[in-house]
Design a protein around this motif. Structure first.
Motif, PDB file in Angstrom:
ATOM      1  N   THR A   4     -66.031  39.135   8.063  1.00  0.00           N
ATOM      2  CA  THR A   4     -64.835  38.583   8.693  1.00  0.00           C
ATOM      3  C   THR A   4     -63.611  39.019   7.884  1.00  0.00           C
ATOM      4  O   THR A   4     -63.729  39.603   6.801  1.00  0.00           O
ATOM      5  N   LEU A   5     -62.438  38.687   8.388  1.00  0.00           N
ATOM      6  CA  LEU A   5     -61.201  39.013   7.675  1.00  0.00           C
ATOM      7  C   LEU A   5     -61.075  38.264   6.363  1.00  0.00           C
ATOM      8  O   LEU A   5     -60.288  38.642   5.493  1.00  0.00           O
ATOM      9  N   GLU A   6     -61.865  37.182   6.167  1.00  0.00           N
ATOM     10  CA  GLU A   6     -61.794  36.384   4.944  1.00  0.00           C
ATOM     11  C   GLU A   6     -62.638  36.948   3.805  1.00  0.00           C
ATOM     12  O   GLU A   6     -62.525  36.496   2.669  1.00  0.00           O
ATOM     13  N   HIS A   7     -63.491  37.936   4.091  1.00  0.00           N
ATOM     14  CA  HIS A   7     -64.367  38.471   3.050  1.00  0.00           C
ATOM     15  C   HIS A   7     -63.547  39.202   1.999  1.00  0.00           C
ATOM     16  O   HIS A   7     -62.657  39.982   2.319  1.00  0.00           O
ATOM     17  N   LYS A   8     -63.849  38.935   0.722  1.00  0.00           N
ATOM     18  CA  LYS A   8     -63.122  39.581  -0.366  1.00  0.00           C
ATOM     19  C   LYS A   8     -63.849  40.835  -0.836  1.00  0.00           C
ATOM     20  O   LYS A   8     -65.072  40.848  -0.957  1.00  0.00           O
ATOM     21  N   LEU A   9     -63.043  41.855  -1.092  1.00  0.00           N
ATOM     22  CA  LEU A   9     -63.556  43.139  -1.559  1.00  0.00           C
ATOM     23  C   LEU A   9     -62.708  43.589  -2.745  1.00  0.00           C
ATOM     24  O   LEU A   9     -61.536  43.228  -2.864  1.00  0.00           O
ATOM     25  N   GLN A  10     -63.295  44.421  -3.596  1.00  0.00           N
ATOM     26  CA  GLN A  10     -62.594  44.884  -4.794  1.00  0.00           C
ATOM     27  C   GLN A  10     -61.575  45.965  -4.444  1.00  0.00           C
ATOM     28  O   GLN A  10     -61.880  46.905  -3.711  1.00  0.00           O
ATOM     29  N   THR A  11     -60.364  45.819  -4.971  1.00  0.00           N
ATOM     30  CA  THR A  11     -59.309  46.830  -4.850  1.00  0.00           C
ATOM     31  C   THR A  11     -58.738  47.066  -6.247  1.00  0.00           C
ATOM     32  O   THR A  11     -59.088  46.371  -7.195  1.00  0.00           O
TER      33      THR A  11
ATOM     34  N   LEU B 155     -56.063  45.156   4.892  1.00  0.00           N
ATOM     35  CA  LEU B 155     -55.523  45.805   6.080  1.00  0.00           C
ATOM     36  C   LEU B 155     -54.004  45.677   6.156  1.00  0.00           C
ATOM     37  O   LEU B 155     -53.308  46.658   6.450  1.00  0.00           O
ATOM     38  N   GLU B 156     -53.485  44.474   5.883  1.00  0.00           N
ATOM     39  CA  GLU B 156     -52.039  44.250   5.948  1.00  0.00           C
ATOM     40  C   GLU B 156     -51.263  45.105   4.955  1.00  0.00           C
ATOM     41  O   GLU B 156     -50.169  45.573   5.242  1.00  0.00           O
ATOM     42  N   ASN B 157     -51.846  45.314   3.761  1.00  0.00           N
ATOM     43  CA  ASN B 157     -51.148  46.025   2.694  1.00  0.00           C
ATOM     44  C   ASN B 157     -51.628  47.463   2.509  1.00  0.00           C
ATOM     45  O   ASN B 157     -51.239  48.132   1.552  1.00  0.00           O
ATOM     46  N   LYS B 158     -52.519  47.915   3.409  1.00  0.00           N
ATOM     47  CA  LYS B 158     -53.064  49.276   3.377  1.00  0.00           C
ATOM     48  C   LYS B 158     -53.630  49.634   2.013  1.00  0.00           C
ATOM     49  O   LYS B 158     -53.361  50.685   1.448  1.00  0.00           O
ATOM     50  N   LEU B 159     -54.438  48.710   1.471  1.00  0.00           N
ATOM     51  CA  LEU B 159     -55.070  48.928   0.173  1.00  0.00           C
ATOM     52  C   LEU B 159     -56.369  49.706   0.341  1.00  0.00           C
ATOM     53  O   LEU B 159     -56.979  49.682   1.407  1.00  0.00           O
ATOM     54  N   LYS B 160     -56.804  50.341  -0.722  1.00  0.00           N
ATOM     55  CA  LYS B 160     -58.094  51.034  -0.725  1.00  0.00           C
ATOM     56  C   LYS B 160     -59.140  50.123  -1.351  1.00  0.00           C
ATOM     57  O   LYS B 160     -58.900  49.480  -2.360  1.00  0.00           O
ATOM     58  N   ILE B 161     -60.309  50.133  -0.750  1.00  0.00           N
ATOM     59  CA  ILE B 161     -61.443  49.357  -1.254  1.00  0.00           C
ATOM     60  C   ILE B 161     -62.178  50.182  -2.283  1.00  0.00           C
ATOM     61  O   ILE B 161     -62.428  51.382  -2.083  1.00  0.00           O
ATOM     62  N   ILE B 162     -62.533  49.566  -3.397  1.00  0.00           N
ATOM     63  CA  ILE B 162     -63.315  50.230  -4.428  1.00  0.00           C
ATOM     64  C   ILE B 162     -64.785  49.905  -4.177  1.00  0.00           C
ATOM     65  O   ILE B 162     -65.163  48.738  -4.123  1.00  0.00           O
ATOM     66  N   THR B 163     -65.604  50.940  -4.026  1.00  0.00           N
ATOM     67  CA  THR B 163     -67.035  50.729  -3.765  1.00  0.00           C
ATOM     68  C   THR B 163     -67.862  51.266  -4.928  1.00  0.00           C
ATOM     69  O   THR B 163     -67.371  52.018  -5.763  1.00  0.00           O
ATOM     70  N   LYS B 164     -69.132  50.891  -4.945  1.00  0.00           N
ATOM     71  CA  LYS B 164     -70.058  51.347  -5.981  1.00  0.00           C
ATOM     72  C   LYS B 164     -71.019  52.390  -5.421  1.00  0.00           C
ATOM     73  O   LYS B 164     -72.128  52.518  -5.915  1.00  0.00           O
ATOM     74  N   ASP B 165     -70.608  53.077  -4.355  1.00  0.00           N
ATOM     75  CA  ASP B 165     -71.486  54.101  -3.767  1.00  0.00           C
ATOM     76  C   ASP B 165     -71.949  55.017  -4.865  1.00  0.00           C
ATOM     77  O   ASP B 165     -72.756  55.737  -4.905  1.00  0.00           O
TER      78      ASP B 165
END
Length: 118
Positions: A90-97, A108-118
């Protein structure tokens, strides 16, 4: 401030608020699809199959599940990484930036990039 203005002792209100903030770090199942796989001490399981008392992996290591909440149906969004992994949340899920943990809505609002551990 609201609790204090309603007659609750400041120390009690502050203590309660601190507990609520701590709990919010682990309350992830409210913002992920019920069939999302999560890592437990006994291997991967779907969120809908997690039981109270089991331990799930978090940013703080394995933590015990203290309660399970069913929050009804919510709109879900699919995020796909450059390496083909998918997350449905959902939109409430937190992700690392680079600015720390942010909700998908904030990302999405601030056009941030998500940091992943791929």
């Amino acid at each position: 401030d609201g609790a204090i203005s309603n007659g609750v002792d400041k120390q009690i209100a502050t203590n309660l608020f601190d507990k609520m903030k701590k709990f919010a770090k682990y309350s992830f199942n409210q913002c992920l699809a019920s069939d999302t796989l999560v890592e437990t001490e006994n291997g991967k399981k779907r969120i809908k199959d997690i039981k109270i008392g089991e331990k799930v992996n978090s940013t703080s290591g394995f933590v015990k599940v203290n309660n399970v909440y069913h929050n009804g149906k919510k709109r879900l969004y699919k995020i796909k990484t450059q390496h083909g992994k998918e997350l449905v949340c959902t939109l409430e899920h937190k992700l690392q930036t680079k600015l720390g943990m942010k909700t998908l809505n904030e990302i999405l609002e601030n056009k941030l990039k998500i940091i992943t551990k791929d």
